[in-house]
Design a protein around this motif. Structure first.
Motif, PDB file in Angstrom:
ATOM      1  N   LEU A 171      -0.536  -8.138 -18.151  1.00 31.93           N
ATOM      2  CA  LEU A 171      -0.435  -7.061 -17.169  1.00 31.93           C
ATOM      3  C   LEU A 171       0.972  -7.056 -16.596  1.00 31.93           C
ATOM      4  O   LEU A 171       1.621  -8.096 -16.489  1.00 31.93           O
ATOM      5  N   HIS A 172       1.396  -5.871 -16.215  1.00 32.66           N
ATOM      6  CA  HIS A 172       2.657  -5.754 -15.490  1.00 32.66           C
ATOM      7  C   HIS A 172       2.346  -5.222 -14.097  1.00 32.66           C
ATOM      8  O   HIS A 172       1.790  -4.140 -13.928  1.00 32.66           O
ATOM      9  N   TRP A 173       2.699  -6.032 -13.090  1.00 32.01           N
ATOM     10  CA  TRP A 173       2.518  -5.642 -11.693  1.00 32.01           C
ATOM     11  C   TRP A 173       3.877  -5.254 -11.123  1.00 32.01           C
ATOM     12  O   TRP A 173       4.767  -6.093 -11.026  1.00 32.01           O
ATOM     13  N   PRO A 174       4.084  -4.005 -10.723  1.00 28.95           N
ATOM     14  CA  PRO A 174       5.352  -3.635 -10.094  1.00 28.95           C
ATOM     15  C   PRO A 174       5.544  -4.387  -8.782  1.00 28.95           C
ATOM     16  O   PRO A 174       4.591  -4.643  -8.045  1.00 28.95           O
ATOM     17  N   VAL A 175       6.780  -4.763  -8.512  1.00 28.86           N
ATOM     18  CA  VAL A 175       7.133  -5.447  -7.269  1.00 28.86           C
ATOM     19  C   VAL A 175       7.977  -4.520  -6.412  1.00 28.86           C
ATOM     20  O   VAL A 175       8.976  -3.973  -6.883  1.00 28.86           O
ATOM     21  N   TRP A 176       7.567  -4.311  -5.188  1.00 29.35           N
ATOM     22  CA  TRP A 176       8.345  -3.495  -4.261  1.00 29.35           C
ATOM     23  C   TRP A 176       9.531  -4.312  -3.745  1.00 29.35           C
ATOM     24  O   TRP A 176       9.378  -5.481  -3.385  1.00 29.35           O
ATOM     25  N   SER A 177      10.683  -3.685  -3.696  1.00 19.90           N
ATOM     26  CA  SER A 177      11.877  -4.381  -3.217  1.00 19.90           C
ATOM     27  C   SER A 177      12.180  -3.969  -1.781  1.00 19.90           C
ATOM     28  O   SER A 177      11.733  -2.921  -1.305  1.00 19.90           O
ATOM     29  N   GLY A 178      12.967  -4.805  -1.117  1.00 21.29           N
ATOM     30  CA  GLY A 178      13.401  -4.478   0.237  1.00 21.29           C
ATOM     31  C   GLY A 178      12.576  -5.178   1.301  1.00 21.29           C
ATOM     32  O   GLY A 178      11.628  -5.922   1.023  1.00 21.29           O
ATOM     33  N   GLU A 179      12.957  -4.933   2.539  1.00 25.32           N
ATOM     34  CA  GLU A 179      12.298  -5.556   3.679  1.00 25.32           C
ATOM     35  C   GLU A 179      11.155  -4.666   4.190  1.00 25.32           C
ATOM     36  O   GLU A 179      11.020  -3.514   3.814  1.00 25.32           O
ATOM     37  N   GLY A 180      10.355  -5.256   5.084  1.00 24.78           N
ATOM     38  CA  GLY A 180       9.328  -4.495   5.782  1.00 24.78           C
ATOM     39  C   GLY A 180       8.083  -4.188   4.980  1.00 24.78           C
ATOM     40  O   GLY A 180       7.353  -3.246   5.303  1.00 24.78           O
ATOM     41  N   ILE A 181       7.794  -4.981   3.932  1.00 24.99           N
ATOM     42  CA  ILE A 181       6.598  -4.749   3.122  1.00 24.99           C
ATOM     43  C   ILE A 181       5.412  -5.471   3.758  1.00 24.99           C
ATOM     44  O   ILE A 181       5.481  -6.667   4.042  1.00 24.99           O
ATOM     45  N   ARG A 182       4.361  -4.725   3.988  1.00 27.95           N
ATOM     46  CA  ARG A 182       3.183  -5.262   4.648  1.00 27.95           C
ATOM     47  C   ARG A 182       1.934  -4.833   3.886  1.00 27.95           C
ATOM     48  O   ARG A 182       1.871  -3.718   3.368  1.00 27.95           O
ATOM     49  N   THR A 183       0.966  -5.724   3.841  1.00 29.48           N
ATOM     50  CA  THR A 183      -0.250  -5.450   3.072  1.00 29.48           C
ATOM     51  C   THR A 183      -1.491  -5.790   3.887  1.00 29.48           C
ATOM     52  O   THR A 183      -1.436  -6.565   4.847  1.00 29.48           O
ATOM     53  N   ALA A 184      -2.594  -5.220   3.495  1.00 28.52           N
ATOM     54  CA  ALA A 184      -3.887  -5.570   4.078  1.00 28.52           C
ATOM     55  C   ALA A 184      -4.987  -5.244   3.088  1.00 28.52           C
ATOM     56  O   ALA A 184      -4.889  -4.278   2.324  1.00 28.52           O
ATOM     57  N   PHE A 185      -6.016  -6.069   3.100  1.00 36.43           N
ATOM     58  CA  PHE A 185      -7.179  -5.886   2.229  1.00 36.43           C
ATOM     59  C   PHE A 185      -8.410  -6.291   3.029  1.00 36.43           C
ATOM     60  O   PHE A 185      -8.415  -7.321   3.704  1.00 36.43           O
ATOM     61  N   SER A 186      -9.444  -5.484   2.967  1.00 35.92           N
ATOM     62  CA  SER A 186     -10.684  -5.823   3.663  1.00 35.92           C
ATOM     63  C   SER A 186     -11.865  -5.209   2.924  1.00 35.92           C
ATOM     64  O   SER A 186     -11.700  -4.224   2.184  1.00 35.92           O
TER      65      SER A 186
END
Length: 295
Positions: A171-186
């Motif tokens: 699989l290839h998962w794209p990676v976001w570049s730069g600052e301020g990356i935030r995630t949440a999962f529920s």
């Protein structure tokens, strides 16, 4: 119950595995961790004539973390990804999603690719793959190889675009570049580790003033496949995310789904859970939090 009789073949190379799949076609089923397939075989919901064990193939466990993306072998154990600091920095949403997958024992044996190919509409990793726009690399003995976007891979409950002689390689998962990356999962389930009645995931990129510059989010458990909503996510760009905006987009996303009714929840209740869960993760990510684990 016990599994129906089957022939067991231990693949000694990827070429060998592909040759077996080519020879047996739909009668063969590849197995790696077996956390989804073995229970189905025990209940005779799946009855392959040939069980092809690919778990020992080193070609399917390769990991490469690059600035633009992560290349991940299909049989990479979920526990390896969950506990890798390098992968957590590159793919924080995948790390968040894995914390909701089954139990420790499940993640010890379960593989990333196995979860995707199994394609349970309530599963966490397929939802993360759709939200992050991952792509899947399939290979066959005679037909060569192809890449397919996660959004096109899941066709229905337990049904994917994988051909009967194809094997998921990586699989290839794209990676976001730069600052301020935030995630949440529920997600919401009867008990922690059970199948989700509704799940939500999001990844945001905010500037120093809290304004959204990039967004992606999705829902699982409401449709026959996990869903991402790129058009709705685009409406977050250039705005600060507050409760009202999160609720508005959560309602709009759920309106595009078609939940079913079963023993666990009615369609209306699943819609309600979808709105609440998606609104929650949007606000948590915007505030710099990730979704808390269930007890």
């Amino acid at each position: 119950m016990k599994a129906a009789p089957f022939e067991y073949i231990l693949a000694d190379s990827l070429a060998h595995a592909l040759e077996v799949l080519e020879r047996h076609g739909h009668e063969a089923k590849a197995i790696a961790g077996g956390q989804s397939l073995v229970p189905m075989m025990a209940m005779r919901l799946a009855r392959p004539a040939v069980l092809l064990d690919i778990n020992r193939l080193s070609e399917l466990r390769q990991l490469a973390v690059r600035p633009d993306g992560v290349q991940m072998g299909a049989t990479t154990p979920q526990r390896v990804v969950e506990h890798s600091a390098e992968l957590a920095r590159a793919l924080p949403l995948v790390r968040d999603a894995l914390r909701w997958v089954g139990h420790i024992q499940t993640r010890n044996r379960g593989t990333v690719g196995g979860s995707l190919v199994h394609a349970d509409p309530a599963a966490e990793l397929p939802l993360a793959a759709v939200v992050l726009d991952a792509s899947l690399h399939l290979r066959s003995h005679a037909g060569g190889e192809r890449r397919i976007a996660a959004r096109d891979f899941f066709l229905g409950p337990m049904f994917t675009a994988t051909g009967e002689t194809e094997c998921l390689v990586d699989l290839h998962w794209p990676v976001w570049s730069g600052e301020g990356i935030r995630t949440a999962f529920s997600e919401v389930s009867m008990r922690h580790g059970d199948f989700a009645m509704a799940a939500a995931a999001c990844q945001l990129q905010l500037d120093a003033d809290g304004v959204c510059r990039r967004a992606s989010f999705g829902l699982g458990g409401l449709d026959g496949t996990p869903r991402a909503f790129p058009e709705l996510a685009q409406q977050l760009v250039g705005r600060r995310i507050d409760a009202r905006l999160a609720d508005e987009l959560a309602h709009a996303a759920v309106a595009q789904t078609e939940p079913g009714t079963d023993l666990h929840a009615s369609a209306d209740y699943r819609r309600h859970l979808g709105v609440v869960t998606l609104s929650r993760v949007l606000q948590q990510a915007a505030q710099g939090h990730t979704a808390a684990l269930q007890p």
